[in-house]
Design a protein around this motif. Structure first.
Motif, mmCIF file in Angstrom:
data_model
loop_
_atom_site.group_PDB
_atom_site.id
_atom_site.type_symbol
_atom_site.label_atom_id
_atom_site.label_comp_id
_atom_site.label_asym_id
_atom_site.label_seq_id
_atom_site.Cartn_x
_atom_site.Cartn_y
_atom_site.Cartn_z
ATOM 1 N N GLU A 1 0.854 4.343 -2.877
ATOM 2 C CA GLU A 1 0.840 5.665 -2.218
ATOM 3 C C GLU A 1 1.738 6.570 -3.188
ATOM 4 N N SER B 1 0.876 -1.203 0.117
ATOM 5 C CA SER B 1 -0.046 -0.085 -0.078
ATOM 6 C C SER B 1 0.864 1.112 -0.050
ATOM 7 N N GLN C 1 -8.053 2.128 1.596
ATOM 8 C CA GLN C 1 -9.167 3.001 1.701
ATOM 9 C C GLN C 1 -9.075 4.360 2.400
ATOM 10 N N GLN C 2 -8.119 4.650 3.057
ATOM 11 C CA GLN C 2 -7.743 5.890 3.583
ATOM 12 C C GLN C 2 -7.273 6.793 2.284
ATOM 13 N N LEU C 3 -6.472 6.240 1.526
ATOM 14 C CA LEU C 3 -5.698 6.814 0.468
ATOM 15 C C LEU C 3 -6.935 7.404 -0.719
ATOM 16 N N GLN C 4 -8.001 6.735 -0.517
ATOM 17 C CA GLN C 4 -9.180 7.085 -1.445
ATOM 18 C C GLN C 4 -9.663 8.590 -1.304
ATOM 19 N N HIS C 5 -9.568 8.933 0.026
ATOM 20 C CA HIS C 5 -9.728 10.274 0.534
ATOM 21 C C HIS C 5 -8.966 11.427 -0.271
ATOM 22 N N THR C 6 -7.520 11.081 -0.608
ATOM 23 C CA THR C 6 -6.681 11.878 -1.035
ATOM 24 C C THR C 6 -6.536 11.652 -2.719
ATOM 25 N N ALA D 1 -7.094 -1.377 4.645
ATOM 26 C CA ALA D 1 -7.452 -0.232 5.461
ATOM 27 C C ALA D 1 -6.840 1.215 4.896
ATOM 28 N N TYR D 2 -5.512 0.894 4.525
ATOM 29 C CA TYR D 2 -4.431 2.058 4.166
ATOM 30 C C TYR D 2 -5.105 2.494 3.136
#
Length: 265
Positions: free
Chosen positions: A27, A23, A59-64, A56-57
């Protein structure tokens, strides 16, 4: 060819990234495109059963970074990962990249030229933008590209001639699977790539090869997220006995590939 602006918007292109348990590498790849001011009509990340912490990481990247995430509950291999990712693509062209690559400063110009060529030439199925080795039989095409020429005759002895297609970063038309068939599933990644390479030749695929093939993308393998593909030591050794064994092996591989192509359905 491509007129290099400050911002590079490739609105007809889907960026397809295959990923598994790397992940941070994903990124880095997405941020590198952002740093180069390169955007695509859509981004699809196809994940091959990564561990929960990596998912999980991501899915966090999808916000950026806005992208579509396509998942599977268990690891199903490279073939399934590419197939399901390509199925999710909706635009005419696909830039396929695995997560451990990073675009260089040269990317925008080279990729813009590749896209322009494909838009002008309906007979071109693929443009390869990275390789470990140059394709052995080529004809100059222009603007830093060469046309790959497959020769079935046995006196063209370089076994790499069978890899007109390669899984390394490339631009292709998004109907690729309709013309050349779906990727083989349930087998090792190198076999998946080889079978698609044979299908590409059998269905008379045509492709270009970027001559400066190590300067558009860099392959990055960190200690934290190392490559999952390892070469056998005997294939890289410079010892005389092993060099002789390798030479015999490559002749056998050339014959095997020739027969595989002749017998392919």
């Amino acid at each position: 060819m491509y007129n290099l602006p400050g911002v590079h918007s490739f609105s007809e292109v889907s960026l397809l990234i295959t990923h598994c348990n790397r992940s941070r590498s994903l990124e880095r790849l997405l941020q590198a495109f952002k740093n180069l001011q390169c955007s695509f009509g859509e981004i699809v990340v196809s994940d091959d059963g990564s561990k929960p912490e990596h998912l999980a990481y991501i899915q966090q990247l999808q916000h950026t970074y806005v992208f579509t995430l396509v998942t599977t509950p268990v690891n199903k291999g490279l073939g399934n990962n590419i197939n399901k990712g390509q199925d999710a693509v909706s635009l005419p062209y696909t830039l396929y990249v695995q997560e451990d690559f990073e675009p260089s400063e040269q990317f925008a110009q080279a990729f813009g030229d590749a896209l322009y060529i494909m838009q002008q030439r309906n007979d071109i199925d693929i443009v390869r933008l990275y390789a470990y080795f140059s394709y052995p039989y080529k004809k100059p095409f222009g603007n830093g590209f060469s046309k790959m020429k497959f020769h079935a005759a046995p006196w063209y002895t370089n076994h790499l001639k069978f890899y007109v297609y390669s899984d390394h970063p490339h631009l292709r038309r998004s109907d690729f699977l309709e013309k050349f068939g779906r990727y083989a599933e349930g087998v090792k990644g190198d076999i998946t790539e080889y079978r698609m390479a044979v299908s590409f030749i059998k269905h008379k695929g045509k492709g270009l090869f970027y001559d400066d093939f190590t300067k558009v993308f860099y392959q990055r393998n960190s200690a934290a997220e190392p490559s999952t593909m390892n070469r056998s030591n005997w294939r890289e050794s410079q010892k005389p006995v092993l060099l002789m064994i390798r030479a015999i092996y490559l002749k056998f591989k050339l014959l095997k590939c020739t027969f595989d192509l002749a017998l392919s359905k």
